[in-house]
Design an enzyme around this catalytic site. Sequence first.
Site, PDB file in Angstrom:
ATOM      1  N   LYS A  13       0.816  -1.213   0.000  1.00  0.00           N
ATOM      2  CA  LYS A  13       0.000   0.000   0.000  1.00  0.00           C
ATOM      3  C   LYS A  13       0.850   1.263   0.000  1.00  0.00           C
ATOM      4  O   LYS A  13       0.593   2.181  -0.767  1.00  0.00           O
ATOM      5  CB  LYS A  13      -0.950   0.009   1.204  1.00  0.00           C
ATOM      6  N   ARG A  88      -9.729   1.556   9.297  1.00  0.00           N
ATOM      7  CA  ARG A  88      -9.452   0.145   9.575  1.00  0.00           C
ATOM      8  C   ARG A  88     -10.681  -0.585  10.119  1.00  0.00           C
ATOM      9  O   ARG A  88     -10.697  -1.802  10.138  1.00  0.00           O
ATOM     10  CB  ARG A  88      -8.324  -0.003  10.596  1.00  0.00           C
ATOM     11  N   ARG A 127      11.607  -6.965   4.616  1.00  0.00           N
ATOM     12  CA  ARG A 127      11.618  -5.528   4.881  1.00  0.00           C
ATOM     13  C   ARG A 127      12.149  -5.243   6.285  1.00  0.00           C
ATOM     14  O   ARG A 127      12.881  -4.280   6.496  1.00  0.00           O
ATOM     15  CB  ARG A 127      10.207  -4.947   4.718  1.00  0.00           C
ATOM     16  N   ARG A 133      13.144  -2.657  11.041  1.00  0.00           N
ATOM     17  CA  ARG A 133      11.862  -2.471  11.731  1.00  0.00           C
ATOM     18  C   ARG A 133      11.713  -3.522  12.824  1.00  0.00           C
ATOM     19  O   ARG A 133      11.451  -4.692  12.546  1.00  0.00           O
ATOM     20  CB  ARG A 133      10.697  -2.587  10.744  1.00  0.00           C
ATOM     21  N   ARG A 144      -1.059  -9.144  12.876  1.00  0.00           N
ATOM     22  CA  ARG A 144      -1.599  -8.029  12.098  1.00  0.00           C
ATOM     23  C   ARG A 144      -2.454  -8.537  10.936  1.00  0.00           C
ATOM     24  O   ARG A 144      -3.470  -7.926  10.599  1.00  0.00           O
ATOM     25  CB  ARG A 144      -0.475  -7.147  11.565  1.00  0.00           C
TER      26      ARG A 144
END
Length: 191
Positions: A13, A88, A127, A133, A144
């Site tokens: 996204k 959301r 990633r 991260r 998630r």
Amino acid sequence: MRLIILGPPGAGKGTQAAKIAESYGIPAISTGDIFRANIKNETELGRQVKDILASGGYVTDEITNAIVRDRLFEDDAERGFLLDGYPRTAAQVDALDAILAEHDHKLEAVLELTVDEDAVVQRLLKRAETEGRDDDTEDVIRERQAIYRRETAPLTEIYAARGLLRRVDGMGTVDEVFGHVASALEGVART
């Protein structure tokens, strides 16, 4: 042009939002980016959301709605925007409707990036390594994904019923996916 981009975490996204923003001349507004910047700068908001995000949870609707409302009233969003990471939940859909109604605005389209969940998990783990991260562990990623399926995926039904939903194949190269996005946005009114 007022748009939303939906899809599970790791669907691409943010990458597609940046390309859409550049191509259509609208700001891409990412609640995740706003939260991460506040955590990095150790603001009051950052302290509130740090533990929530680290455990894989989502920030409360009250906090998120207030941040989005403030951001949508900034000058650069007057003629359009792309929301990434918001809404959301169904309650956030209602809040967004109310925010837009304050200025007599409406959404023109909602894009949903559809992806393979296992491929997304691998993409996010990669990633996490390259971007450092800490919040992207496999357990957190899978949590998630489950939260997305439970709370956010049902929004597609709301937007489909309004005639706004456009499903886009999110698998492929960045440029291939953007080609699908551009095709899905053909005929959408630019405000």
